[in-house]
Motif scaffolding. Structure first.
Motif, short mmCIF file in Angstrom:
data_model
loop_
_atom_site.label_atom_id
_atom_site.label_comp_id
_atom_site.label_asym_id
_atom_site.label_seq_id
_atom_site.Cartn_x
_atom_site.Cartn_y
_atom_site.Cartn_z
N ILE A 40 28.81 -44.82 17.74
CA ILE A 40 29.60 -44.34 18.88
C ILE A 40 28.77 -43.37 19.73
CG2 ILE A 40 31.73 -43.16 19.60
CD1 ILE A 40 32.13 -45.91 18.20
N GLN A 43 26.63 -45.25 22.10
CA GLN A 43 27.43 -45.77 23.22
C GLN A 43 27.67 -44.67 24.25
OE1 GLN A 43 27.45 -48.88 23.37
NE2 GLN A 43 29.16 -49.80 22.31
N MET A 44 28.04 -43.48 23.75
CA MET A 44 28.28 -42.34 24.63
C MET A 44 27.00 -41.97 25.38
SD MET A 44 27.70 -38.74 24.83
CE MET A 44 27.01 -38.54 23.20
N TRP A 84 34.43 -42.74 25.00
CA TRP A 84 33.66 -42.50 23.78
C TRP A 84 33.83 -41.05 23.31
CZ3 TRP A 84 33.23 -46.80 21.72
CH2 TRP A 84 32.81 -47.94 22.38
#
Length: 125
Positions: A40, A43-44, A84
């Motif tokens: 994650i 992704q952020m 996110w």
């Protein structure tokens, strides 16, 4: 809005998106090193650093429609970054103060981008 006001707003947005990208990089490092969170946070990182890159592309747009399109991508990346961040906070990977601070920055940048899009569309009409 006159030219000087628009230019000042553009410089502020350029500075804000750059500073936000640095915050995302630092948050990513923290999440990887301290929380051992790799998916994650990546992704952020990608979405959060993409905002400023797309804003820079908009500054070199070939037309007004291209400018609006590039800002639209920056807007989507900003909203994705916020998603996110919400996930990271809901999963207890961010403390409330960190979340509140970076989320507020993202929210303010999103409002500025939306405002720029609307102003440009109004001028175009």
């Amino acid at each position: 809005m006159n030219y000087r006001a628009m230019e000042a707003k553009n410089n502020i947005l350029r500075e804000r998106t750059f500073a936000f990208a640095i915050r995302c990089i630092n948050l990513y490092r923290y999440l990887v090193e301290e929380k051992k969170e790799f998916v994650i946070s990546k992704q952020m990182l990608r979405a959060g650093t993409s905002i400023g890159a797309n804003y820079r592309e908009a500054q070199n747009a070939e037309s007004t429609n291209d400018f609006i399109h590039k800002l639209g991508i920056a807007q989507k990346e900003c909203d994705e970054t916020m998603y996110w961040l919400e996930i990271l906070q809901a999963a207890y990977l961010l403390d409330q103060n960190t979340f509140d601070s970076i989320y507020k920055d993202a929210s303010e940048i999103l409002k500025m981008i939306k405002s720029s899009i609307l102003t440009t569309k109004q001028k175009q009409a």
